[in-house]
Design a protein around this motif. Structure first.
Motif, PDB file in Angstrom:
ATOM      1  N   GLY A  51       0.673  -1.252  -0.063  1.00  0.00           N
ATOM      2  CA  GLY A  51       0.050   0.035   0.224  1.00  0.00           C
ATOM      3  C   GLY A  51       0.933   1.173  -0.008  1.00  0.00           C
ATOM      4  O   GLY A  51       0.353   2.212   0.209  1.00  0.00           O
ATOM      5  N   LEU A  52       2.028   1.250  -0.156  1.00  0.00           N
ATOM      6  CA  LEU A  52       3.016   2.540  -0.119  1.00  0.00           C
ATOM      7  C   LEU A  52       2.836   3.006  -1.639  1.00  0.00           C
ATOM      8  O   LEU A  52       3.091   4.246  -1.798  1.00  0.00           O
ATOM      9  N   LEU A  72      -3.652   4.156   8.006  1.00  0.00           N
ATOM     10  CA  LEU A  72      -2.107   3.807   7.940  1.00  0.00           C
ATOM     11  C   LEU A  72      -1.638   3.222   9.298  1.00  0.00           C
ATOM     12  O   LEU A  72      -0.767   2.181   9.232  1.00  0.00           O
ATOM     13  N   ALA A  73      -2.241   3.742  10.477  1.00  0.00           N
ATOM     14  CA  ALA A  73      -1.779   2.811  11.640  1.00  0.00           C
ATOM     15  C   ALA A  73      -2.040   1.464  11.689  1.00  0.00           C
ATOM     16  O   ALA A  73      -1.246   0.822  12.052  1.00  0.00           O
ATOM     17  N   ALA A  76       0.402  -0.362   9.684  1.00  0.00           N
ATOM     18  CA  ALA A  76       1.758  -0.470  10.403  1.00  0.00           C
ATOM     19  C   ALA A  76       1.917  -1.350  11.341  1.00  0.00           C
ATOM     20  O   ALA A  76       2.969  -1.793  11.616  1.00  0.00           O
ATOM     21  N   TYR A  81       8.225  -3.019   6.939  1.00  0.00           N
ATOM     22  CA  TYR A  81       8.915  -2.989   5.420  1.00  0.00           C
ATOM     23  C   TYR A  81      10.535  -2.645   5.702  1.00  0.00           C
ATOM     24  O   TYR A  81      10.847  -1.978   6.540  1.00  0.00           O
ATOM     25  N   PRO A  83      13.075  -1.418   3.461  1.00  0.00           N
ATOM     26  CA  PRO A  83      13.600  -0.979   2.002  1.00  0.00           C
ATOM     27  C   PRO A  83      15.000  -1.376   1.724  1.00  0.00           C
ATOM     28  O   PRO A  83      15.674  -1.696   2.300  1.00  0.00           O
ATOM     29  N   ILE A  97      16.139   5.158  15.507  1.00  0.00           N
ATOM     30  CA  ILE A  97      15.533   4.621  14.194  1.00  0.00           C
ATOM     31  C   ILE A  97      14.741   3.505  14.538  1.00  0.00           C
ATOM     32  O   ILE A  97      13.641   3.197  14.134  1.00  0.00           O
ATOM     33  N   MET A 100      11.336   3.786  16.116  1.00  0.00           N
ATOM     34  CA  MET A 100      10.564   4.441  15.428  1.00  0.00           C
ATOM     35  C   MET A 100       9.626   2.967  15.017  1.00  0.00           C
ATOM     36  O   MET A 100       8.268   3.073  14.743  1.00  0.00           O
ATOM     37  N   GLY A 101      10.037   1.873  15.068  1.00  0.00           N
ATOM     38  CA  GLY A 101       9.239   0.791  14.680  1.00  0.00           C
ATOM     39  C   GLY A 101       8.496   0.321  15.980  1.00  0.00           C
ATOM     40  O   GLY A 101       7.491  -0.097  15.662  1.00  0.00           O
ATOM     41  N   ALA A 104       5.489   2.699  15.738  1.00  0.00           N
ATOM     42  CA  ALA A 104       4.567   2.357  14.624  1.00  0.00           C
ATOM     43  C   ALA A 104       3.116   1.973  14.806  1.00  0.00           C
ATOM     44  O   ALA A 104       3.051   1.100  15.247  1.00  0.00           O
ATOM     45  N   GLY A 105       2.413   2.844  14.471  1.00  0.00           N
ATOM     46  CA  GLY A 105       1.155   2.411  14.325  1.00  0.00           C
ATOM     47  C   GLY A 105       0.349   2.874  15.792  1.00  0.00           C
ATOM     48  O   GLY A 105      -0.913   2.178  15.949  1.00  0.00           O
ATOM     49  N   ARG A 114       9.717   1.811  24.710  1.00  0.00           N
ATOM     50  CA  ARG A 114      10.019   2.033  23.107  1.00  0.00           C
ATOM     51  C   ARG A 114      11.409   1.459  23.059  1.00  0.00           C
ATOM     52  O   ARG A 114      11.970   0.875  22.229  1.00  0.00           O
ATOM     53  N   ARG A 150      14.390  -2.284  13.043  1.00  0.00           N
ATOM     54  CA  ARG A 150      13.283  -1.373  12.997  1.00  0.00           C
ATOM     55  C   ARG A 150      12.027  -2.283  12.665  1.00  0.00           C
ATOM     56  O   ARG A 150      11.015  -2.284  13.352  1.00  0.00           O
ATOM     57  N   GLN A 154       8.856  -3.410  15.108  1.00  0.00           N
ATOM     58  CA  GLN A 154       7.251  -3.069  14.866  1.00  0.00           C
ATOM     59  C   GLN A 154       6.415  -4.445  15.258  1.00  0.00           C
ATOM     60  O   GLN A 154       5.045  -4.169  15.103  1.00  0.00           O
TER      61      GLN A 154
ATOM     62  N   VAL B 216       9.688  10.610  12.053  1.00  0.00           N
ATOM     63  CA  VAL B 216       9.599   9.611  11.149  1.00  0.00           C
ATOM     64  C   VAL B 216       9.625   9.991   9.686  1.00  0.00           C
ATOM     65  O   VAL B 216      10.051   9.403   8.718  1.00  0.00           O
ATOM     66  N   GLN B 219      12.583   9.713   7.533  1.00  0.00           N
ATOM     67  CA  GLN B 219      13.091   8.391   7.151  1.00  0.00           C
ATOM     68  C   GLN B 219      12.625   8.544   5.549  1.00  0.00           C
ATOM     69  O   GLN B 219      12.935   7.335   4.860  1.00  0.00           O
ATOM     70  N   LYS B 225       5.235   6.305   5.656  1.00  0.00           N
ATOM     71  CA  LYS B 225       3.976   5.473   5.518  1.00  0.00           C
ATOM     72  C   LYS B 225       3.917   4.235   6.052  1.00  0.00           C
ATOM     73  O   LYS B 225       2.993   3.798   6.464  1.00  0.00           O
ATOM     74  N   SER B 226       5.117   3.428   5.822  1.00  0.00           N
ATOM     75  CA  SER B 226       5.126   2.036   6.175  1.00  0.00           C
ATOM     76  C   SER B 226       5.081   2.046   7.799  1.00  0.00           C
ATOM     77  O   SER B 226       4.916   1.225   8.569  1.00  0.00           O
ATOM     78  N   LEU B 227       5.748   3.380   8.308  1.00  0.00           N
ATOM     79  CA  LEU B 227       5.638   3.560   9.885  1.00  0.00           C
ATOM     80  C   LEU B 227       4.298   3.996  10.523  1.00  0.00           C
ATOM     81  O   LEU B 227       4.448   4.283  11.661  1.00  0.00           O
ATOM     82  N   GLY B 228       3.283   3.939   9.817  1.00  0.00           N
ATOM     83  CA  GLY B 228       1.990   4.528   9.870  1.00  0.00           C
ATOM     84  C   GLY B 228       1.792   5.924  10.070  1.00  0.00           C
ATOM     85  O   GLY B 228       0.674   6.510  10.598  1.00  0.00           O
TER      86      GLY B 228
END
Lengths: 238, 332
Positions: A51-52, A72-73, A76, A81, A83, A97, A100-101, A104-105, A114, A150, A154, B216, B219, B225-228
């Motif tokens: 969905g990106l 989006l949340a 996540a 992902y 990359p 960094i 952030m995972g 996420a969401g 965290r 990361r 998640q 975020v 990044q 987006k993939s991190l929400g």
């Protein structure tokens, strides 16, 4: 039940299709490898099923629901992902960094937990020593490991990796493949692209061969990673 | 030093600077006189000290604190959002638009509220045009398109400003426009602050809440987006809040350059890259920086030098020192 389903999906840039249209069903717990030459549409396909990028045609569904209907949340919390290329600005620490995972969401980030979760993810990769190193001072391979940490932090049922062994040395490639195998054993669904048929053979239970955006084969690795199919996929003589 | 200690030290330094700001000037006031007069309240009336403190210095100091904080925080948010340490609030044309609006106001009317209204309106319009152009081109506000659109609208309003200057009466209107563009805190009054302060504070509080999402965003769009995180929505929110902050500061005090560019770097030097800390640190450091510059502007000369000149004159060596100390590595 199909965890992820593509119905007549094609994807690309500005109406210039890169792959598809194709149909695909990915059941829960799959270990799916995606192979194809440079520019065959692997990365675009991964982005569309995450969905990106919006598909040019067709529909992506997650758990029998259109992907477009997921906030989006929620996405996540479903799929992480890793990359192929990453660029980071400012001197963030690797653990920032990874954290952030962890966040996420989540509507409310985890104030205490965290960093602990981030360190646990780095430890799982044997990379605790990177925690307080700055991301922009790490090598390509180390950055790759941080991005993988990361994704682990998640805590998602699905992990999508775009050429995860790309920058890694031989030892780290080996450890990463073992880790992916282990994650699969834990019941996670893994989808990854790779340029190494050997890697696919080692950890995937199913392979998709993509040639100029079209599906050349979709079968168990031992059935489709033959000399014939590989010489069609990568025009070389064996 | 822990973050709390650093914040505490900054707060103490700000309080001391504020007291100095209240004390110094052509008619110095003692600390006891300041405390005594402040305790009397605004309506006690009478004495000379009372008038200076309540009517002139207090709004002046509060204005400097708020404007410095708003500019520095906007700069920090923009640098994070554009993943570029060299951008400041004017990157989307807000200052060019606001400057043109103010010049137009000065040309047409003598009313200060008219100047302020046009300044705010055109500041918002310039950024609105840049954002609309970027969205029209596509990519849901891809960064490079946004920067180029900002350059286009910025250049447009700079050219329009030149037309206004060219046509303005050179003996009366032109000097007014030029002085106004140099930036000055001298027009700040309770009347202005009464509506500007709540707006600035609200926008800053809302911006503070975006720190985690700004992290975020650094990044890159797809990973964010993939991190929400909704990239387009977060970006719009930050642009809106930052533009509001920057246009209000232009309205209150004209163009004050360099605060938004330099102060976030000082903040990062103190506290690292995490925007949840960079934003509040930038606000406190920006408030202190502008107040300090204002104090210098008032203390060393009999006439008040336009503050926009001094923020640049003092800011540039600081920037050069930072560059020398950090080298290329600190800016990546």
């Amino acid at each position: 039940m199909a965890l992820i389903e593509l119905r007549g999906v094609s994807g690309g840039y500005r109406s210039q299709p890169v792959f598809g249209p194709l149909d695909l069903i990915i059941p829960a717990g799959s270990r799916l490898a995606l192979l194809g030459g440079n520019g065959s549409g692997k990365t675009t396909l991964l982005k569309v099923l995450l969905g990106l990028r919006a598909p040019l045609t067709g529909e992506v569904r997650w758990q029998d629901r259109p992907l477009a209907s997921y906030p989006l949340a929620e996405r996540a919390r479903f799929a992480a992902y890793v990359p192929q290329q990453h660029r980071t600005g400012f001197g963030f620490f690797a653990e920032d960094i990874v954290a952030m995972g962890s966040d996420a969401g989540l509507i409310r980030p985890l104030p205490e937990e965290r960093i602990a979760r981030a360190r646990a993810a780095l430890a799982e990769l044997g990379q605790e020593k990177l925690a307080r190193r700055r991301m922009n001072e790490l090598s390509g391979g180390q950055q790759q490991l941080v991005l993988l940490a990361r994704a682990l932090a998640q805590h998602t049922p699905v992990i999508v990796l775009d050429e995860p062994t790309n920058h890694l040395d031989w030892g780290h490639q080996h450890r990463l493949l073992a880790l992916i195998h282990r994650l699969g054993d834990q019941g996670r669904t893994l989808i990854f692209s790779t340029h190494h048929p050997d890697h696919a053979r080692r950890i995937a239970d199913r392979c998709l061969l993509l040639r100029e955006g079209a599906l050349l084969a979709d079968a168990a690795c031992r059935d489709c990673l033959t000399d014939d199919s590989l010489s069609t996929l990568y025009p070389v003589d064996f | 030093m822990t973050v709390r200690l650093q914040l505490g030290a900054l707060a103490v330094a700000l309080t001391l600077l504020s007291l100095l700001g209240l004390a110094l000037g052509p008619f110095p006031l003692s600390l006891s006189a300041i405390v005594h007069t402040l305790l009397q309240g605004p309506d006690a009336g009478g004495g000379f000290a009372h008038t200076i403190l309540w009517e002139i210095r207090l709004p002046h100091v509060l204005g400097a604190l708020l404007i410095g904080a708003a500019l520095a925080m906007s700069g920090a948010a923009y640098q994070g959002m554009f993943i570029n340490p060299l951008v400041s609030p004017e990157v989307l044309g807000v200052l060019a638009g606001a400057g043109f609006g103010a010049a137009l106001g000065l040309l047409w009317s003598e009313q200060f509220w008219m100047v302020q209204l046009l300044s705010l309106g055109f500041g918002l319009l310039a950024v609105g045009m840049a954002v609309a152009l970027a969205w029209r081109v596509g990519g849901e506000g891809a960064l490079i398109v946004l920067v180029l659109s900002g350059m286009i609208t910025g250049a447009l309003f700079s050219a329009l400003l030149s037309i206004v200057k060219y046509t303005a009466d050179p003996y009366d209107k032109l000097p007014a426009i030029v002085y106004w563009l140099m930036g000055s805190l001298s027009q700040i009054s309770w009347h202005n602050l009464a509506w500007a302060a709540p707006l600035l504070l609200t926008a800053m509080l809302l911006l503070l809440r975006e720190g985690g999402r700004l992290n975020v965003l650094t990044q890159g769009d797809e990973e964010a987006k993939s991190l929400g995180v909704s990239v387009a929505r977060t970006r719009l929110k930050i642009i809106l809040l930052t533009t509001l902050l920057a246009s209000i500061t232009v309205m209150l005090a004209g163009m004050i350059a360099w605060v938004g560019l330099i102060v976030p770097h000082l903040a990062r030097l103190m506290t690292g890259a995490d925007h949840r800390r960079v934003l509040p640190f930038s606000a406190l450091l920006g408030a202190g920086y502008l107040l300090l510059v204002d104090l210098l502007a008032r203390s060393f000369t009999t006439v008040e030098i336009p503050i926009g000149i001094l923020t640049a004159l003092i800011g540039l060596p600081i920037f050069a020192l930072l560059l020398a100390r950090l080298g290329a590595a600190g800016w990546r």
